[in-house]
Write a protein that holds these residues in place. Structure first.
Motif, PDB file in Angstrom:
ATOM      1  N   ASP A 153       0.844  -1.197   0.000  1.00  0.00           N
ATOM      2  CA  ASP A 153       0.000   0.000   0.000  1.00  0.00           C
ATOM      3  C   ASP A 153       0.877   1.243   0.000  1.00  0.00           C
ATOM      4  N   ASP A 154       0.240   2.408  -0.098  1.00  0.00           N
ATOM      5  CA  ASP A 154       1.003   3.663  -0.093  1.00  0.00           C
ATOM      6  C   ASP A 154       0.751   4.454   1.179  1.00  0.00           C
ATOM      7  N   GLY A 155       0.514   3.725   2.285  1.00  0.00           N
ATOM      8  CA  GLY A 155       0.310   4.371   3.579  1.00  0.00           C
ATOM      9  C   GLY A 155       1.616   4.697   4.270  1.00  0.00           C
ATOM     10  N   ALA A 156       1.543   4.853   5.588  1.00  0.00           N
ATOM     11  CA  ALA A 156       2.715   5.247   6.376  1.00  0.00           C
ATOM     12  C   ALA A 156       3.653   4.092   6.670  1.00  0.00           C
ATOM     13  N   GLY A 157       3.255   2.868   6.362  1.00  0.00           N
ATOM     14  CA  GLY A 157       4.109   1.716   6.609  1.00  0.00           C
ATOM     15  C   GLY A 157       3.899   1.122   7.985  1.00  0.00           C
ATOM     16  N   TYR A 158       4.559   0.000   8.232  1.00  0.00           N
ATOM     17  CA  TYR A 158       4.453  -0.695   9.509  1.00  0.00           C
ATOM     18  C   TYR A 158       5.345  -0.033  10.558  1.00  0.00           C
ATOM     19  N   PRO A 159       4.876   0.040  11.814  1.00  0.00           N
ATOM     20  CA  PRO A 159       5.770   0.501  12.893  1.00  0.00           C
ATOM     21  C   PRO A 159       6.954  -0.450  13.027  1.00  0.00           C
ATOM     22  N   ASP A 160       8.081   0.089  13.466  1.00  0.00           N
ATOM     23  CA  ASP A 160       9.291  -0.733  13.589  1.00  0.00           C
ATOM     24  C   ASP A 160       9.055  -1.963  14.454  1.00  0.00           C
ATOM     25  N   ALA A 161       8.253  -1.821  15.520  1.00  0.00           N
ATOM     26  CA  ALA A 161       8.036  -2.931  16.445  1.00  0.00           C
ATOM     27  C   ALA A 161       7.301  -4.100  15.806  1.00  0.00           C
ATOM     28  N   LEU A 183       7.851  -5.148  12.627  1.00  0.00           N
ATOM     29  CA  LEU A 183       8.605  -5.723  11.512  1.00  0.00           C
ATOM     30  C   LEU A 183       9.252  -7.056  11.839  1.00  0.00           C
ATOM     31  N   ASP A 184       9.385  -7.388  13.135  1.00  0.00           N
ATOM     32  CA  ASP A 184       9.940  -8.675  13.529  1.00  0.00           C
ATOM     33  C   ASP A 184       8.814  -9.705  13.546  1.00  0.00           C
ATOM     34  N   THR A 185       8.759 -10.557  12.545  1.00  0.00           N
ATOM     35  CA  THR A 185       7.691 -11.557  12.436  1.00  0.00           C
ATOM     36  C   THR A 185       8.128 -12.928  12.950  1.00  0.00           C
ATOM     37  N   THR A 186       9.279 -13.002  13.643  1.00  0.00           N
ATOM     38  CA  THR A 186       9.790 -14.296  14.094  1.00  0.00           C
ATOM     39  C   THR A 186       9.312 -14.653  15.495  1.00  0.00           C
ATOM     40  N   ARG A 187       8.674 -13.728  16.197  1.00  0.00           N
ATOM     41  CA  ARG A 187       8.236 -14.012  17.564  1.00  0.00           C
ATOM     42  C   ARG A 187       7.158 -15.091  17.564  1.00  0.00           C
ATOM     43  N   GLN A 188       7.218 -15.956  18.560  1.00  0.00           N
ATOM     44  CA  GLN A 188       6.279 -17.072  18.639  1.00  0.00           C
ATOM     45  C   GLN A 188       4.855 -16.592  18.930  1.00  0.00           C
ATOM     46  N   ILE A 189       4.700 -15.656  19.853  1.00  0.00           N
ATOM     47  CA  ILE A 189       3.382 -15.157  20.216  1.00  0.00           C
ATOM     48  C   ILE A 189       3.467 -13.648  20.351  1.00  0.00           C
ATOM     49  N   PRO A 190       2.342 -12.930  20.193  1.00  0.00           N
ATOM     50  CA  PRO A 190       2.368 -11.487  20.407  1.00  0.00           C
ATOM     51  C   PRO A 190       2.766 -11.184  21.851  1.00  0.00           C
ATOM     52  N   THR A 191       3.697 -10.243  22.050  1.00  0.00           N
ATOM     53  CA  THR A 191       4.203  -9.950  23.383  1.00  0.00           C
ATOM     54  C   THR A 191       3.608  -8.688  23.987  1.00  0.00           C
ATOM     55  N   SER A 192       2.789  -7.973  23.217  1.00  0.00           N
ATOM     56  CA  SER A 192       2.188  -6.756  23.755  1.00  0.00           C
ATOM     57  C   SER A 192       0.902  -6.457  23.000  1.00  0.00           C
ATOM     58  N   ILE A 193       0.060  -5.631  23.629  1.00  0.00           N
ATOM     59  CA  ILE A 193      -1.188  -5.187  23.026  1.00  0.00           C
ATOM     60  C   ILE A 193      -1.237  -3.670  23.109  1.00  0.00           C
ATOM     61  N   ASP A 194      -1.526  -3.033  21.976  1.00  0.00           N
ATOM     62  CA  ASP A 194      -1.679  -1.586  21.928  1.00  0.00           C
ATOM     63  C   ASP A 194      -3.163  -1.270  22.087  1.00  0.00           C
ATOM     64  N   PHE A 195      -3.573  -0.952  23.329  1.00  0.00           N
ATOM     65  CA  PHE A 195      -4.988  -0.700  23.580  1.00  0.00           C
ATOM     66  C   PHE A 195      -5.453   0.590  22.916  1.00  0.00           C
ATOM     67  N   GLN A 196      -4.574   1.567  22.792  1.00  0.00           N
ATOM     68  CA  GLN A 196      -4.970   2.843  22.204  1.00  0.00           C
ATOM     69  C   GLN A 196      -5.330   2.696  20.734  1.00  0.00           C
TER      70      GLN A 196
END
Length: 207
Positions: free
Chosen positions: A139-147, A149-162
């Motif tokens: 897409d031509d949006g703002a892109g993915y946040p740096d956090a 970009l690492d797709t190797t983690r086994q499970i999500p380690t945080s939730i952005d409630f905002q």
């Protein structure tokens, strides 16, 4: 809940045809977009449960990529039209072996997210890279946040409630990719920024 949302989506499509007013159509687009997101989330949760119970496997069959991609984009046509987005489809005469239902869930979720974050362009392409089938959504949006970009983690380690980011969609996509195996090679996903449209780039690579 999933079946009820499916009926709701069908009813919204019928109402759209009955209400030609442009303002009403814009509201319908918003309602359908949000209902599609919830529907997709429920399907992903069901898939994750089945993965946890070791009861989900990939049925690998040969599929013609132009037909497969066109079918996924057709599901999003009302949303794309409502947002004034003309998708660019770049798929040559290419076939691949994958589970069409599982992969459709990943692609549909990715396109939904691209509609949400793009400015006005989305590009869906399929090609081969190093003996892997690559399906890319850019897409031509703002892109993915740096956090993210690492797709190797086994499970999500945080939730952005905002922002409402659970990253379960990426976790689901990664697990679906890994269900696709050929010998000692497994599928995987990649996220990057830049790409053909300068925004976010999602790729799922299958052996």
């Amino acid at each position: 809940m999933k079946n009820s949302l499916g009926m709701l989506l069908h009813s919204l499509d019928e109402l759209r045809r009955e209400l030609p007013d442009q303002t009403a159509e814009s509201r319908m687009n918003t309602l359908r977009y949000e209902a599609e997101r919830v529907h997709g989330d429920l399907v992903q949760l069901l898939g994750l449960y089945r993965l946890d119970q070791d009861s989900l496997s990939a049925r690998l069959e040969e599929h013609y990529l132009p037909d497969f991609i066109e079918a996924q984009i057709a599901r999003h046509k009302p949303l794309l039209d409502g947002h004034g987005i003309e998708p660019d489809i770049a798929v040559g005469p290419l076939s691949g072996y994958f589970d069409a239902d599982l992969l459709a869930g990943v692609i549909n979720d990715t396109v939904n997210n691209a509609i949400r974050y793009t400015r006005n362009r989305i590009r869906i392409s399929a090609f081969q890279r190093e003996n892997m089938l690559v399906i890319q959504v850019a897409d031509d949006g703002a892109g993915y946040p740096d956090a993210m970009l690492d797709t190797t983690r086994q499970i999500p380690t945080s939730i952005d409630f905002q922002q409402g980011h659970t990253r379960l969609g990426l976790f689901f996509a990664r697990e679906i990719a890994r269900l696709h195996r050929n010998g000692d090679r497994y599928g995987y996903i990649q996220l990057s920024n830049g790409g053909p449209l300068g925004g976010g780039v999602f790729e799922i690579l299958l052996p």
